[in-house]
Scaffold this active site. Sequence first.
Site, PDB file in Angstrom:
ATOM      1  N   HIS A 140      40.367  44.587  54.921  1.00  0.00           N
ATOM      2  CA  HIS A 140      41.174  44.977  53.761  1.00  0.00           C
ATOM      3  C   HIS A 140      40.635  46.209  53.030  1.00  0.00           C
ATOM      4  CE1 HIS A 140      44.350  44.445  50.926  1.00  0.00           C
ATOM      5  NE2 HIS A 140      43.554  44.180  49.918  1.00  0.00           N
ATOM      6  N   SER A 160      46.280  47.769  47.792  1.00  0.00           N
ATOM      7  CA  SER A 160      46.455  46.323  47.790  1.00  0.00           C
ATOM      8  C   SER A 160      47.547  45.927  46.793  1.00  0.00           C
ATOM      9  CB  SER A 160      45.123  45.635  47.510  1.00  0.00           C
ATOM     10  OG  SER A 160      45.207  44.245  47.746  1.00  0.00           O
ATOM     11  N   GLN A 161      47.222  45.158  45.749  1.00  0.00           N
ATOM     12  CA  GLN A 161      48.249  44.881  44.737  1.00  0.00           C
ATOM     13  C   GLN A 161      48.843  46.176  44.203  1.00  0.00           C
ATOM     14  OE1 GLN A 161      48.236  42.037  40.989  1.00  0.00           O
ATOM     15  NE2 GLN A 161      47.167  43.930  40.483  1.00  0.00           N
ATOM     16  N   TYR A 181      44.371  43.598  42.851  1.00  0.00           N
ATOM     17  CA  TYR A 181      44.449  42.254  42.291  1.00  0.00           C
ATOM     18  C   TYR A 181      43.160  41.865  41.563  1.00  0.00           C
ATOM     19  CZ  TYR A 181      46.254  37.389  42.387  1.00  0.00           C
ATOM     20  OH  TYR A 181      46.753  36.148  42.075  1.00  0.00           O
ATOM     21  N   ASP A 226      42.963  43.359  58.877  1.00  0.00           N
ATOM     22  CA  ASP A 226      43.119  42.930  57.484  1.00  0.00           C
ATOM     23  C   ASP A 226      43.769  41.553  57.431  1.00  0.00           C
ATOM     24  OD1 ASP A 226      43.655  42.641  54.788  1.00  0.00           O
ATOM     25  OD2 ASP A 226      44.692  44.566  54.569  1.00  0.00           O
TER      26      ASP A 226
END
Length: 335
Positions: free
Chosen positions: A315, A192-193, A97, A278
Amino acid sequence: MPLFDLPLAELETYAPALDEPADLDAFWSRTLAESRAAGGDLAETVRLEPVDTGLDLVVVDDVTFPGFAGHPIKAWLVRPAVPRDEPLPAVVEFIGYGGGRGLPHEHLAWANAGFAHLVVDTRGQGSHWGSGGGTPDPAGSGPAVPGVLTRGIEDPHDHYYRRVFTDGVRAVDAVRSLPGIDPARVAVHGVSQGGGIAIAVAALADGLVGAMPDVPFLCHYRRAVEITDRDPYRELTRYLAVHRDAEERVFRTLSYLDGALLARRAAAPALFSVALMDQVCPPSTVYAAYNAWGAGTTGDAPAERAIDVYRYNEHEGGQGFRFARQLAWLRERTR
């Protein structure tokens, strides 16, 4: 950061009941068919421009391919410089992201392991961290909070991630169209994204040899909003705090884009990772997608899946430790 989500034993069986739109498959079939028609013949519309990086052991091309509605999407294609007797397997990577495709010399590992590596820019991003991107998002948006998660939030046809997920499928189409690449040995990857996009693409593109989503975003949105106050999921909270009557419309839109629903349609082998501390992408949201992987397919056996658990990480997850594990896993599936 302490453990804050469900205990691991509960995560391993976590299978929430989710509201699945009756027209979910039709929605995505129409979206992809329209974008493929708008993009034309890939032999003519995928453009490669050689890049002089000064690196002797890899060949780099600046790629432009047609994404959602035929919009031009940028990517780097990094390949081994030594000619091979057979077409190369490929890894298509999606970015986290706010980031963009960065610079070619930041993406050397897969090519040095003998893979073609397509690093896909994310439309409208690339200015929050890293070395930048080069793909605008020409589509408009209604009212939204900063970030992209609420762009087009009240109608799935308008939502930002409808465009991004389609770009991801078209990236797979594009790399399969290139000479010197084996279309039957393509995998998707992202963190992630990027992991959330990889899940969606694995659900929507046929014939992948593997999907490697790390600490994926864009899964089980309602659960995320309920247990974390961290961005990007907090963008939804901010929006709903102002648009107090929009909850039903918002979560209906997100149901078309939920990795926990789309994962049911994925047939490729999957190697996930999750970090139990996370708070950006909470573990239960990751397991909601992992536990659903392939559950809606019609094959003779369930889709193969595995997950690596990082108990004491937030994360950042496994970071550099992931590559050796993923390389060994993917080589087994591309030999």
